[in-house]
Design a protein around this motif. Structure first.
Motif, PDB file in Angstrom:
ATOM      1  N   VAL A  24      27.608   1.436 -16.285  1.00 26.74           N
ATOM      2  CA  VAL A  24      27.472   0.138 -16.955  1.00 26.74           C
ATOM      3  C   VAL A  24      28.402   0.128 -18.163  1.00 26.74           C
ATOM      4  O   VAL A  24      28.762   1.189 -18.674  1.00 26.74           O
ATOM      5  CB  VAL A  24      25.983  -0.081 -17.362  1.00 26.74           C
ATOM      6  CG1 VAL A  24      25.531   0.894 -18.430  1.00 26.74           C
ATOM      7  CG2 VAL A  24      25.736  -1.499 -17.833  1.00 26.74           C
ATOM      8  N   THR A  25      28.776  -1.056 -18.598  1.00 29.81           N
ATOM      9  CA  THR A  25      29.611  -1.129 -19.800  1.00 29.81           C
ATOM     10  C   THR A  25      28.723  -1.132 -21.048  1.00 29.81           C
ATOM     11  O   THR A  25      27.547  -1.505 -20.992  1.00 29.81           O
ATOM     12  CB  THR A  25      30.466  -2.415 -19.827  1.00 29.81           C
ATOM     13  OG1 THR A  25      29.593  -3.544 -19.921  1.00 29.81           O
ATOM     14  CG2 THR A  25      31.353  -2.525 -18.612  1.00 29.81           C
ATOM     15  N   ALA A  26      29.302  -0.715 -22.159  1.00 29.91           N
ATOM     16  CA  ALA A  26      28.674  -0.886 -23.481  1.00 29.91           C
ATOM     17  C   ALA A  26      29.823  -0.913 -24.478  1.00 29.91           C
ATOM     18  O   ALA A  26      30.899  -0.359 -24.215  1.00 29.91           O
ATOM     19  CB  ALA A  26      27.714   0.261 -23.784  1.00 29.91           C
ATOM     20  N   VAL A  45      33.359   1.907 -21.902  1.00 31.44           N
ATOM     21  CA  VAL A  45      33.736   1.012 -22.993  1.00 31.44           C
ATOM     22  C   VAL A  45      34.885   0.184 -22.414  1.00 31.44           C
ATOM     23  O   VAL A  45      36.055   0.567 -22.482  1.00 31.44           O
ATOM     24  CB  VAL A  45      34.169   1.801 -24.246  1.00 31.44           C
ATOM     25  CG1 VAL A  45      34.392   0.850 -25.413  1.00 31.44           C
ATOM     26  CG2 VAL A  45      33.125   2.855 -24.607  1.00 31.44           C
ATOM     27  N   GLY A  46      34.507  -0.894 -21.743  1.00 32.42           N
ATOM     28  CA  GLY A  46      35.471  -1.665 -20.952  1.00 32.42           C
ATOM     29  C   GLY A  46      36.259  -2.628 -21.821  1.00 32.42           C
ATOM     30  O   GLY A  46      35.774  -3.106 -22.853  1.00 32.42           O
ATOM     31  N   ASP A  47      37.456  -2.950 -21.337  1.00 33.45           N
ATOM     32  CA  ASP A  47      38.212  -3.983 -22.060  1.00 33.45           C
ATOM     33  C   ASP A  47      37.626  -5.365 -21.761  1.00 33.45           C
ATOM     34  O   ASP A  47      38.082  -6.374 -22.312  1.00 33.45           O
ATOM     35  CB  ASP A  47      39.715  -3.904 -21.761  1.00 33.45           C
ATOM     36  CG  ASP A  47      40.053  -4.117 -20.303  1.00 33.45           C
ATOM     37  OD1 ASP A  47      39.129  -4.272 -19.476  1.00 33.45           O
ATOM     38  OD2 ASP A  47      41.261  -4.142 -19.976  1.00 33.45           O
ATOM     39  N   SER A  48      36.552  -5.409 -20.933  1.00 32.09           N
ATOM     40  CA  SER A  48      35.774  -6.644 -20.789  1.00 32.09           C
ATOM     41  C   SER A  48      35.120  -7.009 -22.114  1.00 32.09           C
ATOM     42  O   SER A  48      34.539  -8.082 -22.247  1.00 32.09           O
ATOM     43  CB  SER A  48      34.714  -6.492 -19.687  1.00 32.09           C
ATOM     44  OG  SER A  48      33.911  -5.352 -19.929  1.00 32.09           O
ATOM     45  N   VAL A  49      35.227  -6.129 -23.105  1.00 31.75           N
ATOM     46  CA  VAL A  49      34.835  -6.474 -24.487  1.00 31.75           C
ATOM     47  C   VAL A  49      35.533  -7.779 -24.909  1.00 31.75           C
ATOM     48  O   VAL A  49      35.013  -8.539 -25.727  1.00 31.75           O
ATOM     49  CB  VAL A  49      35.186  -5.305 -25.453  1.00 31.75           C
ATOM     50  CG1 VAL A  49      36.688  -5.110 -25.617  1.00 31.75           C
ATOM     51  CG2 VAL A  49      34.517  -5.469 -26.809  1.00 31.75           C
ATOM     52  N   VAL A  85      36.680   5.298 -21.932  1.00 29.11           N
ATOM     53  CA  VAL A  85      37.209   4.157 -22.693  1.00 29.11           C
ATOM     54  C   VAL A  85      38.413   3.587 -21.942  1.00 29.11           C
ATOM     55  O   VAL A  85      39.303   4.339 -21.531  1.00 29.11           O
ATOM     56  CB  VAL A  85      37.633   4.594 -24.121  1.00 29.11           C
ATOM     57  CG1 VAL A  85      38.235   3.422 -24.895  1.00 29.11           C
ATOM     58  CG2 VAL A  85      36.453   5.183 -24.889  1.00 29.11           C
ATOM     59  N   ASP A  86      38.420   2.266 -21.785  1.00 27.08           N
ATOM     60  CA  ASP A  86      39.538   1.607 -21.098  1.00 27.08           C
ATOM     61  C   ASP A  86      40.825   1.708 -21.910  1.00 27.08           C
ATOM     62  O   ASP A  86      40.818   1.453 -23.120  1.00 27.08           O
ATOM     63  CB  ASP A  86      39.224   0.113 -20.929  1.00 27.08           C
ATOM     64  CG  ASP A  86      39.007  -0.279 -19.489  1.00 27.08           C
ATOM     65  OD1 ASP A  86      39.544   0.401 -18.585  1.00 27.08           O
ATOM     66  OD2 ASP A  86      38.294  -1.274 -19.262  1.00 27.08           O
ATOM     67  N   MET A  87      41.912   2.036 -21.230  1.00 25.29           N
ATOM     68  CA  MET A  87      43.241   1.919 -21.840  1.00 25.29           C
ATOM     69  C   MET A  87      43.643   0.452 -21.680  1.00 25.29           C
ATOM     70  O   MET A  87      43.674  -0.056 -20.555  1.00 25.29           O
ATOM     71  CB  MET A  87      44.247   2.828 -21.132  1.00 25.29           C
ATOM     72  CG  MET A  87      43.967   4.332 -21.271  1.00 25.29           C
ATOM     73  SD  MET A  87      43.955   4.904 -22.982  1.00 25.29           S
ATOM     74  CE  MET A  87      45.668   4.732 -23.435  1.00 25.29           C
ATOM     75  N   VAL A 115      39.225   8.529 -20.172  1.00 28.28           N
ATOM     76  CA  VAL A 115      39.787   7.179 -20.312  1.00 28.28           C
ATOM     77  C   VAL A 115      39.811   6.553 -18.918  1.00 28.28           C
ATOM     78  O   VAL A 115      39.729   7.262 -17.917  1.00 28.28           O
ATOM     79  CB  VAL A 115      41.222   7.189 -20.912  1.00 28.28           C
ATOM     80  CG1 VAL A 115      41.214   7.760 -22.312  1.00 28.28           C
ATOM     81  CG2 VAL A 115      42.211   7.928 -20.016  1.00 28.28           C
ATOM     82  N   LYS A 116      39.894   5.229 -18.880  1.00 22.83           N
ATOM     83  CA  LYS A 116      40.056   4.546 -17.589  1.00 22.83           C
ATOM     84  C   LYS A 116      41.409   3.841 -17.592  1.00 22.83           C
ATOM     85  O   LYS A 116      41.789   3.248 -18.602  1.00 22.83           O
ATOM     86  CB  LYS A 116      38.929   3.534 -17.333  1.00 22.83           C
ATOM     87  CG  LYS A 116      39.124   2.761 -16.009  1.00 22.83           C
ATOM     88  CD  LYS A 116      37.878   2.048 -15.533  1.00 22.83           C
ATOM     89  CE  LYS A 116      37.623   0.713 -16.146  1.00 22.83           C
ATOM     90  NZ  LYS A 116      38.718  -0.290 -15.988  1.00 22.83           N
ATOM     91  N   ILE A 117      42.100   3.957 -16.469  1.00 18.14           N
ATOM     92  CA  ILE A 117      43.421   3.337 -16.347  1.00 18.14           C
ATOM     93  C   ILE A 117      43.415   2.392 -15.145  1.00 18.14           C
ATOM     94  O   ILE A 117      43.138   2.815 -14.021  1.00 18.14           O
ATOM     95  CB  ILE A 117      44.522   4.416 -16.189  1.00 18.14           C
ATOM     96  CG1 ILE A 117      44.627   5.248 -17.474  1.00 18.14           C
ATOM     97  CG2 ILE A 117      45.869   3.779 -15.833  1.00 18.14           C
ATOM     98  CD1 ILE A 117      45.662   6.369 -17.433  1.00 18.14           C
TER      99      ILE A 117
HETATM  100  O1  KIV Z   1      36.421  -3.680 -18.446  1.00 18.86           O
HETATM  101  C1  KIV Z   1      35.452  -3.545 -17.672  1.00 18.86           C
HETATM  102  O2  KIV Z   1      34.312  -3.839 -17.998  1.00 18.86           O
HETATM  103  C2  KIV Z   1      35.719  -3.024 -16.349  1.00 18.86           C
HETATM  104  C3  KIV Z   1      34.591  -3.036 -15.365  1.00 18.86           C
HETATM  105  C4  KIV Z   1      34.414  -4.409 -14.856  1.00 18.86           C
HETATM  106  C5  KIV Z   1      34.782  -2.075 -14.276  1.00 18.86           C
HETATM  107  O3  KIV Z   1      36.807  -2.623 -16.051  1.00 18.86           O
END
Ligand code: KIV
Length: 276
Positions: A24-26, A45-49, A85-87, A115-117
């Motif tokens: 899940v994101t937070a 920690v998604g860039d969906s922030v 953490v999203d790049m 990190v997520k790429i």
């Molecule tokens: O930024 C995000 O929350 C995501 C998820 C939707 C996988 O990449």
């Protein structure tokens, strides 16, 4: 670090043991503390922030500094879950050396576990370089919201033969480059299932059906806080309605004078008051 901290090795093992990964994101201390208490395996920690917290339409404007800030606040909750953490957009697209420098910055400053790429075959050398610098990487293929302009919008990917083949190649390329898990976003369920069977790292689906090794959702969608949740998002609460109800009740209490009461106030010695 919590002694039962989730590790990348445990998550990788889920592929074999069949226990689904729940992610899940937070984006901050409080949400991280609560989702961790709920027992999820992976916090992103998604860039969906951009959409959930910043009120932006797109994830493209999010900066490295903003991702580091949100990563730091999440890590203050000392989660037992593994944290990635999203790049953000543009931070991994100008050469492997620069991408590694930025990933190192995120990893060191936030204290996150990975990190997520977002990116497929074209970014495999970058993924390899980041993993080579000892930073675990979660991959992300299928619908990659950072590249929405190139993909023609936020829509399901891989319905046609060539597009489906490309996504399979993307997943295989980043798996070979060393990711420990791959997010598959908005792809047809049978395609996600096929990819899951063809790679040896776990797949974590979002809008990708039940055949993945795990699932991830945006926290605000789960809680009923999103304005326009995507079709594929599940919902387990109506915290938006509950928040409006609670704040309206507070407003009424303030206006009617029923809040605060003596119970919410500090006392003072009358003799001191008399001298003022
Ligand atoms: O930024 C995000 O929350 C995501 C998820 C939707 C996988 O990449």
């Amino acid at each position: 670090m919590p002694k039962d901290k989730v590790t990348i090795h445990q998550l990788k093992a889920r592929k074999q043991d069949g226990k689904k990964i729940c992610a899940v994101t937070a984006y901050d201390y409080t949400s991280a503390r609560l989702v961790d208490e709920a027992g999820v395996d992976l916090i992103l920690v998604g860039d969906s922030v951009a959409n959930t917290v910043m009120g932006l339409e797109s994830t493209v404007p999010v900066t490295l500094g903003q991702m580091i800030y949100h990563g730091e606040t999440v890590m203050r909750a000392k989660p037992r879950a593994l944290v990635a953490v999203d790049m953000p957009f543009g931070s991994v697209n100008d050469g492997a050396g620069r991408a590694v420098n930025r990933a190192v910055k995120v990893f060191k400053r936030t204290g996150a576990d990975a990190v997520k790429i977002e990116g497929g075959k074209g970014l495999a050398p970058v993924v390899e370089a980041v993993v080579g610098s000892c930073i675990p990487v979660v991959g992300h293929v299928g619908l990659m919201p950072q590249y929405r302009a190139m993909l023609g919008g936020l829509k399901v990917q891989g319905k046609e033969l060539e597009a489906a083949r490309r996504i399979i190649e993307d997943a295989q390329a980043i798996a070979a480059a060393g990711v420990f898990a791959i997010v598959l976003e908005a792809v047809p369920a049978p395609l996600a299932e096929l990819i899951t069977s063809r790679i040896d790292v776990p797949t974590i689906g979002i809008g990708a059906g039940a055949g993945c090794d795990g699932q991830i959702l945006v926290l605000h969608d789960i809680l009923g806080l999103s304005v326009r949740p995507p079709k594929f998002a599940g919902r387990w609460a109506d915290l938006g309605d509950e928040m409006v109800r609670a704040v309206s009740a507070y407003r009424e209490a303030v206006r009617s004078g029923s809040f605060p009461t003596a119970e919410h106030s500090f006392k003072m010695d009358k003799t001191i008051l008399a001298k003022l």
